[in-house]
Design a protein around this motif. Structure first.
Motif, PDB file in Angstrom:
ATOM      1  N   LYS A 236       0.848  -1.187   0.000  1.00 28.63           N
ATOM      2  CA  LYS A 236       0.000   0.000   0.000  1.00 28.63           C
ATOM      3  C   LYS A 236       0.881   1.233   0.000  1.00 28.63           C
TER       4      LYS A 236
ATOM      5  N   SER B 182      -2.552   8.148   6.491  1.00 26.87           N
ATOM      6  CA  SER B 182      -1.642   7.187   5.859  1.00 26.87           C
ATOM      7  C   SER B 182      -1.076   6.227   6.896  1.00 26.87           C
TER       8      SER B 182
ATOM      9  N   GLU C 111      -3.664   3.786   7.928  1.00 23.71           N
ATOM     10  CA  GLU C 111      -3.946   2.832   6.846  1.00 23.71           C
ATOM     11  C   GLU C 111      -2.776   1.877   6.612  1.00 23.71           C
TER      12      GLU C 111
ATOM     13  N   VAL D  89       0.267   2.326   5.365  1.00 24.31           N
ATOM     14  CA  VAL D  89       0.914   2.346   4.042  1.00 24.31           C
ATOM     15  C   VAL D  89       2.385   1.980   4.198  1.00 24.31           C
ATOM     16  N   ASN D  90       2.959   1.434   3.137  1.00 19.85           N
ATOM     17  CA  ASN D  90       4.377   1.079   3.181  1.00 19.85           C
ATOM     18  C   ASN D  90       5.271   2.289   2.939  1.00 19.85           C
TER      19      ASN D  90
ATOM     20  N   THR E  14       9.458  -3.116   0.107  1.00 16.22           N
ATOM     21  CA  THR E  14       8.559  -3.691  -0.916  1.00 16.22           C
ATOM     22  C   THR E  14       9.261  -4.005  -2.240  1.00 16.22           C
TER      23      THR E  14
ATOM     24  N   ILE F 159      -4.803   6.602  -1.813  1.00 14.34           N
ATOM     25  CA  ILE F 159      -4.068   5.464  -1.246  1.00 14.34           C
ATOM     26  C   ILE F 159      -4.214   4.334  -2.263  1.00 14.34           C
TER      27      ILE F 159
ATOM     28  N   GLU G 174      -3.423   0.432  -3.547  1.00 14.79           N
ATOM     29  CA  GLU G 174      -3.161  -0.919  -3.067  1.00 14.79           C
ATOM     30  C   GLU G 174      -2.720  -1.769  -4.257  1.00 14.79           C
TER      31      GLU G 174
ATOM     32  N   GLU H  13      -1.698  -5.466  -5.854  1.00 16.97           N
ATOM     33  CA  GLU H  13      -1.766  -6.924  -5.707  1.00 16.97           C
ATOM     34  C   GLU H  13      -0.974  -7.546  -6.834  1.00 16.97           C
TER      35      GLU H  13
ATOM     36  N   THR I  31      -3.216  -2.519  -9.623  1.00 17.33           N
ATOM     37  CA  THR I  31      -3.217  -1.395  -8.685  1.00 17.33           C
ATOM     38  C   THR I  31      -4.636  -0.838  -8.600  1.00 17.33           C
TER      39      THR I  31
END
Lengths: 411, 502
Positions: free
Chosen positions: A2, A34, A37, A39-40, A125, A236, A238, A240, A248
Motif C-alpha cells: 500500500k 496514511s 492505513e 501504508v508502506n 517492498t 491510497i 493498493e 496486488e 493497482t
C-alpha cells in the motif's frame, strides 16, 4: 503493498495566516490517515511547499509530521515541483533529503546530452521509483526530450514514476490554458504514474503506460479552487500481484478541514443596496461553524460601484455567526461605465499567464521564441518572488537571487 | 540577348520570327522592346514559317531524300524559320508597371528576360513563397512570393495529377510559413508525410498529433462531449429523420447526448422516433466513433473518449490562433473519422473568428484539405452544405481560408472554384480537369491549355487575384529548399539543474 500518493500541498501558500494553517493541517491529516492505513511508503509528487524556502513556522509543523512518518518507518519519496524547485538547487527539499526525512527520487546521470534516470528502490517492498522535477513554465519538457527511455522501460518489477506536469490529453477544459506536455513524453511501461501540478482529481489506465493518477491538491490553493473543489484529498493505492501481473487499485481520500459555504450572486441590473440585502437574506438563519464562506459577485450593476457594497458589515455578520474565514471576489462585478473593460475572474496565476501571452515577442531577447520567452518570463517572475529568509543577510539574499536569475537567463 | 523580331499578329497573338541561332520554348517569357516601350510577353504557341511555297519545300526535301545529293538551299537561315506566338502580359513602363493594353511596335526586338526586368515581382511583407520564376523550362533566380495573409484567407487551390509535385509544393509552403506569425495552418495529413519533413526546422511553432509512438508528439484524443450533431454535416450521410434524432437527443441531454443515444435513454415529452431509426443511429455512432457496448457499459477503443481529450479541440484552436502549424496524422483513421476531426476543429475555429469583433491583429487561419472533393465535391454539397463549404464561401471575411488539394478539380462546383482566388496549377493531363481550372482562373488562361498539359514535374503556373499575371514557377526540391534554414547541431552541454545528478 500500500502506498499514499499526495501532491500539491503548497505549505505556506495562502497569505492569510488562517488559511496558511489549513494547508499544514491538511498535510497533517494526510499523514495521520496514511499511518492509520498502514501504508508502506508515501509519495509526494511535487509542491510540498509553496516556495523553495518556506517560512520557518510552517516548515516546523511539516518537518514534525515528516519525522512522525520516519518514526513509523514510512519512507517519503518526493520530487521538487514547480513551486518548491530551485534552479540553483537551494531548496528545502534538499535540506530535508540530507536530514533523511524525505528521499528525492528525481535522480539521474548525465550522459553527454542525455538524461538517464536512476531508480530508488524501496527496501521493504522492492518498488522501484524514479521521477522528474517540475519547473515553472513547463521547462522540464527539455529534460523529458533528453530522456534515455529504453532502459527505464525495460526495467522489471513494480515501477512508479513521479512527475509534476499537466498532460495535454487529460487536462480538463477548465484548464485549457495551462501549460502541458503530451503524454508521449512520459516514459512508458511504469505501473503507476504519480502525478502532481494540475489541481484536479483524475485517474486513468492508459494503454502502453499504466495507471496515471492526479490526486489534486491537499487543500484548495485559491478562491476559485475553494469554490470548485471545496476540499483537497489524496490517493491510497493498493497493489496486488496476480498471475497476469500487478493490479493497482486506488481510493481517493478527501480531506475536509472546513465546511465551505458558497454565495454566488448575479448582480446584473441590481444596485449595491439590493445586492447587500440579497447576501444578508441568503445567510439568515444559518450558522457557519468552522466554515469558510466565499462570496462571488458578477454582472453589471444598475447603478453605483462594487465598493458601495458594505462588505464590512456582511463580514461582521458572518464572523458573528462563527464563520472561520470569509473571502470575496468582485472582479466579475462591473459598473455600467466600465462594462467594456475585460476583467478576468480567474485566479491571479491565470491573469498573469494571459498578460504574459498577450505581450509575447514585443521585445526581442536573444533568440528566444515565443514559447521559450513565455516559460522564461514565468520562471523569472517566480524567482523574483523569493522573499528574504529570516537570518539571511542582504548580501547572501542578493547572491541567491542573482544565481537563480543567471541560471534561468543562461547568459 | 536578341531572340527575334515582332513581325505581325494582333492583341493577344503577337507573331515573332525567331532568330535562327536561338531557341524559343513554349511558356518562355520574353521582352518585346524598342526605344519607347517594354512589354513582358509569354510564348503560347510555335509554328514553322518559310519564304518558299509548300510545293517547293516538298521538292527540296524530295531531292534530299531520294537523290542523295549535296543540294543546299540558298540562304537557308533567311528562307526557313520558326514563328513564335506571344501574348502580352505586363507593360513595363519606367513610371508604372501595369497590365498591357497595347501592341509592341513592328520589328521590336524580342529578347530573353533578365532578372532586372522583374523588380516589380519583389513583394513586401508577409511573403508567401511559392517557387522561383520559370521561363519555359529554365528556372530563374527570381523568387515568387505572394501577399501571404490575403492569399491564405482567399483560399488556394492546388490541382495536379499524381507525381507532379503537390506534396513537395505543400511541404515547401508549410516549411516557409512555419515561422511566420501571420498565419496558423491546420493540416489533416492522411499520409503522415509532412511532420517528418517539417520537424527538421526544429521550430517551436510546429504541433504534431499522432497515434504513433513518438516522444513529444501529442496523442489525438477527443472528448465525446466536444462533438455536436452539426459536426456530422457533410461528413456522415445521415438521413433527415436520423439527423433529427441526433438534434433532439442533443437538445434534451446536452453534452451527454451521444452517451444517451447509446444507452437508449428515453426522450422526454411528446417526441418519438421509429425504433429502427434510433437503432441505425446507434449502430452507426458506435462504428464511427470506435466505441464498444457491453454489459450496459460503453468502452472507448479509439481516439474518442468520455474521459480524456477535453481540451484537445480548444488546444488546437489556441495553437492556430497563435500562428502555429498543427499537423494531425490521420493515416490510421478512416476518411470519415478524418473529416469528422476536421469538421470539429474547423467549426470551432471558424466560429471563434466569426465572433471576434476585431480580428485584424489575429493570424489568418488556413486549413489544408487533401482530396478536397470529399467535402467540396458537387455530389457532397448537393446533399447539404458543410463547414468547409461555408468557409469557402465566406471565410475570407473572417480570415479563415482553405488550401484545397485535388487531382480532380472538375468535381468541385464552379462557384466554389471561383472563390479559390489563388490557383497553383501543376501538370494536369485530363482535358476536363484543365477546363475546370481555366474557366475559374483569375487570369485569362484560355490559350494556356497546352501549356498546362505540358507542365513537367515541379513546374507550375500561379493564377491569382494577387498576382499581376499568371506566373510560371518552378518549385524547388524540398531538400534543396530547406538547406538555408537547417540549424547547426547544438553541441553545448545541456543543463539539467534541479535533478539530483550526484
Amino acid at each position: 503493498m500500500k502506498f499514499a500518493h499526495i501532491a500539491d500541498c503548497h505549505i505556506g501558500g495562502w497569505r492569510d495566516p488562517k488559511l496558511t494553517d489549513a494547508s499544514v493541517k491538511a498535510f497533517e491529516k494526510a499523514v495521520d490517515k496514511s499511518i492509520s492505513e498502514n501504508v508502506n511508503f508515501m509519495i509526494i509528487a511535487g509542491d510540498l511547499f509553496n516556495t523553495a524556502l518556506p517560512p520557518v513556522d510552517r516548515l516546523k509543523s511539516a518537518v514534525q509530521k515528516l519525522r512522525h512518518l520516519k518514526d513509523n518507518n514510512i519512507p517519503v519519496y518526493i520530487i521538487p515541483g514547480s513551486h518548491d524547485f530551485s534552479a540553483s538547487g537551494k531548496t528545502m527539499i534538499d535540506v530535508l533529503a540530507k536530514a533523511g526525512l524525505v528521499i528525492n527520487v528525481a535522480k539521474a546521470e548525465q550522459d553527454e546530452n542525455n538524461l538517464k534516470l536512476k531508480f530508488t528502490i524501496d527496501k521493504k517492498t522492492g518498488t522501484k521509483l524514479t521521477g522528474m522535477v517540475g519547473k515553472k513554465g513547463s521547462l522540464e519538457k527539455e529534460y523529458y526530450e533528453a530522456l534515455s527511455r529504453e532502459e527505464l522501460e525495460k526495467e522489471p518489477g513494480y515501477k512508479i514514476f513521479l512527475f509534476h506536469s499537466a498532460l495535454t490529453e487529460f487536462k480538463p477544459s477548465s484548464m485549457e490554458k495551462m501549460d502541458s506536455h503530451p503524454l508521449s513524453l512520459l516514459p512508458k511501461k511504469f505501473n503507476y504514474y504519480a502525478g502532481g501540478h494540475p489541481h484536479f482529481v483524475f485517474s486513468r489506465e492508459e494503454e502502453n503506460f499504466g495507471l496515471i493518477a492526479y490526486p489534486g491538491p491537499l487543500f484548495p490553493n485559491n478562491f476559485k479552487e475553494i469554490e470548485d473543489l471545496e476540499r483537497g484529498g489524496f490517493y491510497i493505492a493498493e497493489v496486488e500481484q496476480t498471475d497476469e501481473g500487478y493490479r493497482t487499485s486506488i481510493t481517493h481520500h478527501p480531506i475536509q478541514i472546513f465546511n465551505i459555504h458558497k454565495i454566488k450572486i448575479d448582480g446584473d441590473k441590481k444596485t449595491p443596496t439590493e445586492i447587500e440585502a440579497e447576501i444578508k437574506q441568503s445567510i439568515e438563519n444559518i450558522e457557519f461553524n468552522n466554515t469558510v464562506v466565499t462570496i462571488r459577485l458578477e454582472g453589471i450593476l444598475e447603478s453605483g460601484k462594487p465598493s458601495d457594497i458594505d462588505f464590512k458589515e456582511i463580514f461582521d455578520i458572518l464572523y458573528n455567526k462563527s464563520a472561520y474565514f470569509v473571502m470575496k471576489n468582485t472582479a466579475g462585478l462591473k459598473t455600467k461605465e466600465f462594462e467594456e473593460i475585460n476583467i478576468s475572474t480567474a485566479s491571479s496565476e491565470d491573469t498573469e499567464n494571459k498578460l504574459i501571452k498577450e505581450h509575447l515577442q514585443e521585445i526581442k531577447v536573444s533568440d528566444w521564441g515565443p514559447e521559450t520567452e513565455e516559460a522564461k518570463t514565468k520562471q523569472l517572475m517566480h524567482a523574483l518572488s523569493f522573499e528574504k529568509q529570516e537570518g539571511e543577510t542582504n548580501k547572501s539574499y542578493e547572491t541567491r537571487i542573482k544565481q537563480e536569475l543567471d541560471r534561468i537567463i543562461e547568459f | 540577348m536578341e531572340k527575334g523580331k515582332v513581325i505581325s499578329g494582333e492583341y493577344g497573338r503577337i507573331i515573332v520570327r525567331q532568330k535562327s541561332s536561338k531557341d524559343i520554348e513554349l511558356g518562355e517569357l520574353l521582352i518585346a522592346e524598342n526605344d519607347s516601350s517594354k512589354i513582358l510577353t509569354q510564348v503560347f504557341d510555335l509554328q514553322y514559317g518559310s519564304q518558299l511555297s509548300d510545293k517547293n519545300l516538298q521538292l527540296v526535301s524530295g531531292l534530299k531524300l531520294e537523290e542523295e545529293n549535296d543540294l543546299e538551299m540558298m540562304d537557308p537561315h533567311l528562307r526557313n524559320y520558326t514563328l513564335a506566338f506571344l501574348k502580352p502580359m505586363i507593360d513595363l513602363s519606367p513610371d508604372k508597371t501595369k497590365i498591357c493594353k497595347k501592341l509592341p511596335k513592328f520589328f521590336s526586338t524580342v529578347r530573353e528576360i533578365k532578372e532586372e526586368d522583374l523588380k516589380f515581382l519583389r513583394s513586401s511583407s508577409n511573403n508567401f513563397f511559392v517557387g522561383n520564376l520559370r521561363s519555359g523550362s529554365k528556372t530563374m533566380d527570381v523568387p515568387i512570393s505572394l501577399p501571404g495573409e490575403k492569399v491564405l484567407s482567399h483560399h488556394i487551390l492546388i490541382p495536379g495529377t499524381t507525381g507532379r509535385g503537390k506534396s513537395v509544393l505543400m511541404s515547401n509552403l508549410l516549411w516557409d510559413s512555419l515561422d511566420k506569425d501571420y498565419c496558423g495552418i491546420l493540416v489533416l495529413d492522411p499520409h503522415d508525410e509532412y511532420h517528418e519533413k517539417l520537424k527538421k526546422k526544429e521550430s517551436e511553432n510546429l504541433v504534431y498529433y499522432t497515434s504513433k509512438d513518438e516522444p513529444g508528439a501529442r496523442s489525438l484524443k477527443i472528448n465525446l462531449k466536444s462533438i455536436k450533431p452539426y459536426h456530422f454535416e457533410g461528413v456522415v450521410n445521415f438521413s433527415d429523420p436520423q439527423m433529427q434524432a441526433l438534434g433532439i437527443y442533443y437538445k434534451q441531454f446536452g453534452e451527454k447526448w451521444i452517451e444517451s443515444i447509446l444507452l437508449e435513454k428515453p426522450l422526454q415529452g411528446n417526441v418519438s422516433f421509429r425504433e429502427d431509426t434510433i437503432a441505425v443511429v446507434r449502430r452507426r455512432l458506435l462504428h464511427l466513433l470506435g466505441l464498444e457496448f457491453a454489459n450496459n457499459q460503453i468502452s472507448c477503443k479509439s481516439i474518442f473518449s468520455f474521459q480524456a481529450g477535453e481540451s484537445t479541440v480548444s488546444d488546437i484552436c489556441s495553437d492556430l490562433r497563435q500562428g502555429n502549424t498543427v499537423i494531425t496524422d490521420t493515416s490510421s483513421f478512416s476518411g470519415t473519422v478524418e473529416l469528422l476531426i476536421g469538421s470539429l476543429i474547423a467549426h470551432s475555429i471558424f466560429n471563434q473568428y466569426k465572433q471576434m469583433k476585431n480580428n485584424d491583429s489575429k493570424p489568418v487561419i488556413s486549413i489544408v484539405l487533401e482530396e478536397a472533393p470529399r467535402v467540396l465535391g458537387k455530389e457532397v454539397l448537393e446533399k447539404g452544405s458543410n463547414v468547409f463549404a461555408s468557409i469557402a464561401r465566406e471565410g475570407r471575411k473572417f480570415k479563415v481560408g482553405l488550401i484545397a488539394i485535388t487531382q480532380l478539380p472538375s468535381l468541385i462546383p464552379r462557384e466554389v472554384l471561383a472563390n479559390m482566388n489563388t490557383k497553383i496549377i501543376l501538370g494536369v493531363e485530363m482535358k476536363p480537369e484543365r477546363q475546370a481550372i481555366i474557366e475559374s482562373a483569375a487570369q485569362d488562361l484560355s490559350d494556356d491549355d497546352r501549356n498546362i498539359a505540358s507542365l513537367d514535374k515541379g513546374e507550375a503556373i500561379i493564377s491569382s487575384n494577387f498576382a499581376k499575371f499568371a506566373v510560371p514557377v518552378s518549385i524547388p526540391f524540398f531538400d534543396e529548399f530547406i538547406k538555408k534554414d537547417i540549424k547547426e547541431q547544438d553541441t553545448s552541454k545541456k543543463d539539467f539543474s534541479g535533478m539530483d545528478l550526484s
